[in-house]
Design a protein around this motif. Sequence first.
Motif, short mmCIF file in Angstrom:
data_model
loop_
_atom_site.label_atom_id
_atom_site.label_comp_id
_atom_site.label_asym_id
_atom_site.label_seq_id
_atom_site.Cartn_x
_atom_site.Cartn_y
_atom_site.Cartn_z
N ALA A 173 62.50 95.32 28.46
CA ALA A 173 63.27 94.07 28.48
C ALA A 173 62.41 92.85 28.16
O ALA A 173 62.87 91.91 27.51
CB ALA A 173 63.93 93.90 29.84
N LEU A 174 61.16 92.87 28.60
CA LEU A 174 60.29 91.71 28.41
C LEU A 174 59.38 91.86 27.19
O LEU A 174 58.55 91.00 26.92
CB LEU A 174 59.44 91.48 29.66
CG LEU A 174 60.22 91.24 30.95
CD1 LEU A 174 59.28 91.11 32.14
CD2 LEU A 174 61.10 90.00 30.83
N LYS A 175 59.55 92.99 26.48
CA LYS A 175 58.74 93.24 25.28
C LYS A 175 57.24 93.16 25.59
O LYS A 175 56.47 92.52 24.86
CB LYS A 175 59.12 92.28 24.15
CG LYS A 175 60.58 92.38 23.71
CD LYS A 175 60.89 91.40 22.59
CE LYS A 175 62.30 91.58 22.04
NZ LYS A 175 63.34 91.32 23.04
N LEU A 176 56.85 93.79 26.69
CA LEU A 176 55.45 93.78 27.09
C LEU A 176 54.67 94.77 26.23
O LEU A 176 55.24 95.73 25.69
CB LEU A 176 55.32 94.15 28.57
CG LEU A 176 55.95 93.14 29.54
CD1 LEU A 176 55.92 93.67 30.97
CD2 LEU A 176 55.24 91.80 29.45
N PRO A 177 53.36 94.57 26.09
CA PRO A 177 52.55 95.43 25.22
C PRO A 177 52.59 96.90 25.65
O PRO A 177 52.72 97.21 26.83
CB PRO A 177 51.13 94.86 25.40
CG PRO A 177 51.32 93.47 25.90
CD PRO A 177 52.56 93.50 26.73
#
Length: 312
Positions: A173-177
């Motif tokens: 959802a947060l487009k984290l690495p």
Amino acid sequence: MPSAMEGSEGGDEGEILRYEETEDDNVSPTDLSELLKEGTKESHDRAENTQFVKDFLKGRIKKELFKLATVALHFTYSALEEEMDRNKDNPVFAPLYFPLELHRREALAKDLKYFYGEDWKEKIQCSEATQHYVDRIHHVGQHEPELLVAHAYTRYMGDLSGGQVLKKVAQRALKLPSTEEGIQFYMFDNISNAQQFKQLYRARMNALDLDKNTKERIVEEANRAFRFNMQVFDELDKIGRSLAEEAQDGGVPVHDGKGDVRKCPYYADTQGKAGPGCPYHTAVALARQPLVQLILAACVAVAAGAAAWYVL
């Protein structure tokens, strides 16, 4: 009952805990693990149904809110692990002391550094709901250490279960690495098998020398821990409703012109940077220029004339 080949107690630093396959065939209804499971079922269900958790599971989590949740976890685990360290040799808690496998302070420090930068300690503060939780943990650790197991059980067993679902949701959802920055809290690198570790932990709980009254107090304290968590969730939910909606594509939302301009996300995002101001306020400022107003009036007149010609 499960048995471990080797735990962190007396083991070499960096060693990964491994377990033998076992079944919980000998669990009794009077065992602490079973009393906690049954006695906190209602609290567990209520916690899962708080708005914050429901939104999180659906992937409706704002990055700023996730950062604040991480801050709350930092203060909570700092208190919990401080008290666990204090009681590591106390018979009422010592068998449940697994610093290498469970402790989250270092992982949370990495997450906060990722979200807030090197000076993250100067940028965060403990919220009111979290402070109540922290105060209770310190009271228990210093005055009623036999109840510390309730807080450890509520947090760590949850982290090894539903927490792993939240990790995947947050990352997506947060487009984290993909390198797992920002979600180190959910990574238990020194536990080779979460399910077997939980079996070991429950077996250690059941082996504690506790009378019936103490077990009942621990269950009561676990329910109290759930309530503290729900209060933190509710606090985060209220903060979430006050935050401006983040742009779905990861960009910065446009200020709607209402309220204090300093609260405009675009304004805040561009402070100290060269570049255009908030699009809304830029448009309003241009519209107030005499020349622009004259041009707009001319455009309106032309449009009106064209419309009239079309109707005739």
